[in-house]
Design a protein around this motif. Sequence first.
Motif, short mmCIF file in Angstrom:
data_model
loop_
_atom_site.label_atom_id
_atom_site.label_comp_id
_atom_site.label_asym_id
_atom_site.label_seq_id
_atom_site.Cartn_x
_atom_site.Cartn_y
_atom_site.Cartn_z
N ARG A 208 1.07 -1.01 0.02
CA ARG A 208 0.31 -0.37 0.29
C ARG A 208 0.78 1.60 0.46
O ARG A 208 0.64 2.18 0.43
N LEU A 209 1.87 0.99 -0.12
CA LEU A 209 3.06 2.00 -0.20
C LEU A 209 3.57 2.46 -1.93
O LEU A 209 3.42 1.69 -2.66
N ALA A 210 3.56 3.42 -2.67
CA ALA A 210 3.53 4.53 -3.47
C ALA A 210 4.88 5.41 -3.08
O ALA A 210 4.87 6.23 -2.55
N VAL A 211 5.47 5.66 -4.19
CA VAL A 211 6.43 6.50 -4.88
C VAL A 211 6.48 7.16 -6.11
O VAL A 211 6.50 6.46 -6.58
N SER A 212 6.08 8.98 -5.80
CA SER A 212 5.87 9.58 -6.79
C SER A 212 7.73 9.84 -6.91
O SER A 212 8.00 10.37 -6.50
N ARG A 213 7.39 10.25 -8.14
CA ARG A 213 8.65 11.46 -8.53
C ARG A 213 8.07 12.22 -9.67
O ARG A 213 6.44 12.56 -9.87
N THR A 214 9.20 13.22 -9.92
CA THR A 214 8.65 14.18 -10.86
C THR A 214 9.48 14.83 -12.07
O THR A 214 11.10 14.11 -11.88
N MET A 215 9.88 15.02 -13.70
CA MET A 215 10.82 14.91 -14.81
C MET A 215 10.63 16.57 -14.42
O MET A 215 12.05 17.36 -15.63
N SER A 216 9.97 17.00 -13.69
CA SER A 216 10.10 19.02 -14.02
C SER A 216 11.37 19.73 -12.73
O SER A 216 11.84 20.21 -13.80
N LYS A 217 12.11 19.10 -12.10
CA LYS A 217 13.05 19.34 -10.89
C LYS A 217 14.20 18.65 -12.13
O LYS A 217 15.15 20.31 -12.59
N ALA A 218 14.99 17.66 -11.31
CA ALA A 218 16.31 17.33 -11.53
C ALA A 218 16.62 17.22 -13.16
O ALA A 218 17.71 17.26 -13.65
N PHE A 219 15.24 16.91 -14.13
CA PHE A 219 15.28 16.64 -15.61
C PHE A 219 15.56 17.76 -16.14
O PHE A 219 15.60 17.38 -17.28
N ALA A 220 15.10 18.40 -15.59
CA ALA A 220 15.22 20.01 -16.15
C ALA A 220 14.04 20.39 -17.55
O ALA A 220 14.83 20.74 -18.64
N ARG A 257 9.63 10.32 -23.38
CA ARG A 257 11.10 9.61 -23.72
C ARG A 257 12.08 9.67 -24.62
O ARG A 257 13.23 9.34 -23.95
N VAL A 258 12.25 11.00 -24.85
CA VAL A 258 13.50 11.29 -25.51
C VAL A 258 14.25 11.86 -24.14
O VAL A 258 15.50 11.69 -24.15
N ALA A 259 14.01 12.79 -23.61
CA ALA A 259 14.16 13.22 -22.07
C ALA A 259 15.38 11.93 -21.38
O ALA A 259 16.11 11.75 -20.74
N LEU A 260 14.00 10.91 -21.01
CA LEU A 260 14.81 9.60 -20.51
C LEU A 260 16.10 8.63 -21.93
O LEU A 260 16.97 9.16 -20.50
N ALA A 261 15.49 8.83 -22.58
CA ALA A 261 16.50 8.57 -23.15
C ALA A 261 18.22 9.22 -23.10
O ALA A 261 19.44 8.73 -23.39
N ASN A 262 18.39 10.12 -22.76
CA ASN A 262 18.96 10.79 -22.30
C ASN A 262 19.27 11.51 -20.79
O ASN A 262 19.53 12.92 -20.61
N ALA A 263 18.54 10.50 -20.17
CA ALA A 263 18.84 10.62 -18.51
C ALA A 263 20.25 11.26 -18.39
O ALA A 263 20.00 12.50 -17.44
N ASP A 264 21.41 10.58 -18.69
CA ASP A 264 22.50 11.25 -17.86
C ASP A 264 22.88 12.86 -18.80
O ASP A 264 23.17 13.03 -17.24
N GLU A 265 22.40 13.17 -19.61
CA GLU A 265 23.12 14.86 -20.02
C GLU A 265 22.24 15.23 -19.58
O GLU A 265 21.77 16.42 -19.16
N MET A 266 20.77 15.04 -19.37
CA MET A 266 19.06 15.75 -18.37
C MET A 266 19.83 16.13 -17.20
O MET A 266 19.02 17.16 -16.45
N LEU A 267 20.13 15.19 -16.40
CA LEU A 267 20.39 15.05 -15.46
C LEU A 267 22.71 15.73 -15.01
O LEU A 267 22.25 15.39 -13.63
N ALA A 268 22.95 16.24 -15.60
CA ALA A 268 23.96 16.57 -15.29
C ALA A 268 24.67 17.77 -14.95
O ALA A 268 25.61 17.75 -14.29
N ALA A 269 23.89 18.57 -14.75
CA ALA A 269 23.55 19.34 -14.13
C ALA A 269 23.49 19.34 -12.81
O ALA A 269 23.65 20.47 -11.49
N VAL A 270 22.95 18.43 -12.26
CA VAL A 270 22.27 18.17 -10.35
C VAL A 270 23.67 17.83 -9.37
O VAL A 270 23.89 18.97 -8.52
N ASP A 271 24.94 17.88 -10.03
CA ASP A 271 25.80 17.77 -9.06
C ASP A 271 26.45 19.31 -8.89
O ASP A 271 26.67 19.65 -7.67
N ARG A 272 26.46 19.69 -9.83
CA ARG A 272 26.13 21.59 -10.02
C ARG A 272 25.36 22.13 -8.75
O ARG A 272 25.67 23.02 -8.30
N LEU A 273 24.35 22.05 -8.62
CA LEU A 273 22.92 22.32 -8.36
C LEU A 273 23.13 21.97 -6.32
O LEU A 273 22.58 22.94 -5.65
#
Length: 356
Positions: A208-220, A257-273
């Motif tokens: 009965r537990l679920a975890v929600s996420r978004t692509m709005s933040k880290a994924f730019a 799906r394009v953003a997810l296929a490029n996840a490494d690049e889309m998330l590249a700024a996370v460490d800087r932030l």
Amino acid sequence: MPVRPELVGEEPYGAPQLDVPYALNVNENPYPPSEKVVAEIAAAVAQAARTMNRYPERDAVELRADLARYLGHGLTSDDIWAANGSNEVMLHVLMAFGGPGRSVLSFAPTYSMYPEYARDTHTAWTTFPRRDDFTLDPVAAVDAVRDQRPDVVLIASPNNPTGTAVDLDTLAAIADAAPGVVVVDEAYFEFAHAGTPSALELLPRFPRLAVSRTMSKAFAFAGGRLGYLAGAPAFVDALRIVRLPYHLSAVTQAVARVALANADEMLAAVDRLRAARDDLAAWLSARGLQVAASDANFVLFGRFADRQAVWQGLLDRGVLIRVVGPEGWLRVSAGTPEEMAAFKRALSEVLEAGVG
């Protein structure tokens, strides 16, 4: 107009959208997609446009499979739900598990949209206070769940607007005590400090537990409007019942799906932030301000006798942040070096002038 009584006098949700040089109020990723990703998104939109006369794939199965691969933890498309932002995901949760005669419990202060989801679904809204440092007291939180017996428990981790993460033992204890469903909102999880575990680890133990996420933040990907949830197939099936037909457009599915296929690049700024957040927290603390410990891409700071005056002083200097959270506190998003320098310069001037 003959609107529902509880809507009379209400204002639509939303942070100010102002034309300013430095917008640091809605926790966006300030680094846009690369030209390579932009070109792939454009190609995907063009392909989707060729079949725009047809309805989109109703359950977004391929997108959900991509999201499952991104999350890992042995998840499959059957364990994933996706919608137009995590806002719509949460609304689906309360449509399925809340409603008249039912209640939702959260821990205040927390995301200001939660009570609006409750209002819109005729679900009773209740809160239990966090500690002064915005962490959860695990014993008190479990006691609150057992006492109030809510149908839904919403826990943001990292929390918005405080940035506070909740440890897995506390989440597990709450899930074990809850008579209904528990949703852990991990909208900002990718920004958490290294080693912070995800509530995804708890899913096999708690159906009965679920975890929600978004692509709005880290994924730019804030403009793409794609949120998602991981949970047991039975949990996901309940959300499929209440969703509107064809709720995710063909374009949304294609570009996500394009953003997810490029996840490494889309998330590249996370460490800087992350680094910008930690530097910002240290800088604010060095100026004698209170700073909430944050695992998100923002910092809550205070306290001010007149936070509105401080907010206005920053805005007068071209910097927009957010008036949100407990009285006396303000929230600023982590940004680019230029944005952080502008914020520090403006706040220094405001503080030196004795404003707030």
